[in-house]
Design an enzyme around this catalytic site. Sequence first.
Site, PDB file in Angstrom:
ATOM      1  N   PHE A 274       0.838  -1.194   0.000  1.00  0.00           N
ATOM      2  CA  PHE A 274       0.000   0.000   0.000  1.00  0.00           C
ATOM      3  C   PHE A 274       0.872   1.242   0.000  1.00  0.00           C
ATOM      4  CE2 PHE A 274       0.848  -0.951   4.433  1.00  0.00           C
ATOM      5  CZ  PHE A 274       1.075   0.282   5.009  1.00  0.00           C
ATOM      6  N   CYS A 275       0.257   2.353  -0.426  1.00  0.00           N
ATOM      7  CA  CYS A 275       0.911   3.658  -0.415  1.00  0.00           C
ATOM      8  C   CYS A 275      -0.177   4.723  -0.293  1.00  0.00           C
ATOM      9  CB  CYS A 275       1.762   3.868  -1.666  1.00  0.00           C
ATOM     10  SG  CYS A 275       0.851   3.712  -3.211  1.00  0.00           S
ATOM     11  N   THR A 276       0.173   5.974  -0.416  1.00  0.00           N
ATOM     12  CA  THR A 276      -0.786   7.051  -0.136  1.00  0.00           C
ATOM     13  C   THR A 276      -1.987   7.028  -1.065  1.00  0.00           C
ATOM     14  OG1 THR A 276       1.049   8.431   0.621  1.00  0.00           O
ATOM     15  CG2 THR A 276      -1.044   9.536   0.192  1.00  0.00           C
TER      16      THR A 276
END
Length: 302
Positions: A174-176
């Site tokens: 996951f990331c922003t």
Amino acid sequence: MFTIAALYHFTRFDDHAALQDPLLSLCRAHGVKGTLLLAAEGINGTIAGSRPGIDAVLAHIRALPGCGTLEWKESTAAQEPFNRMKVRLKREIVTMGQPDVDPLARTGHYVDPSEWNELILAPDVAVIDTRNDYEVAIGTFEGAVDPETSSFGEFPAWWKENKQRFHNKRIAMFCTGGIRCEKSTNYLLGQGVEDVYHLKGGILQYLEDVPKDESTWNGECFVFDGRVSVGHGLVEGPHELCFACRQPILPEDKNRPEYDNGVSCHLCFDKTTAEHKERFRERQKQVALSAARGEQHIGQKA
């Protein structure tokens, strides 16, 4: 209220440099501010402005070659989150430094926010946070692995050094907003990892969709605009930026002895010399003088 649109789209621009001036002119004409990055592989960035202004810019971007299916994440802010508008030409819209990585070819399995908790709590799943260390420091998912990287370009080397830790595991990343995972999941697939997943819409979509009492997210999510951080419901968080190191700090951190406005904080005090601090101190004086005159200092960052 200002409307904020965070967006990215991978496509192939034949001449991305030719798109720069028309896009910048349109943004300025509508009073839209922020940063957009253009590369041969697509577009990425965050912009803010009035509702009509944002709509005009998004319509323009959707009309660019291959951008008809552009998706974006919207939120609001009471104060203008950017000082100016920049449209920059880049080699990559998110820098990984791996020429063979191609998100248009394939990516990991998208996982909707409503299904994310069930996935990451499974015993055969390893969860990896692909963001920078200072972002992870203020918030992440329960049990997520922090690669402790200072830039996304360090991720491939970290993976090669640590991949044995994840033998026989499914990988959830996951990331922003999702853009890093487009590349990181493609990279892992190219490294022979079979089961790779990533959070659709990123942390921002999760914080908007999943109720706080059902959430596995702890802390705040760093954002690259004047809000600095957001929490559940995309409500603006408590963090501010240290203007010396550009890392997020809490209001109470300004009471620490290492804090000197625009000069240092507890995160960077030991990382700069006395000469650096004196230069920062002089810069801060100029910023304060410009603010008193109602101007923006030329060296002040958006």
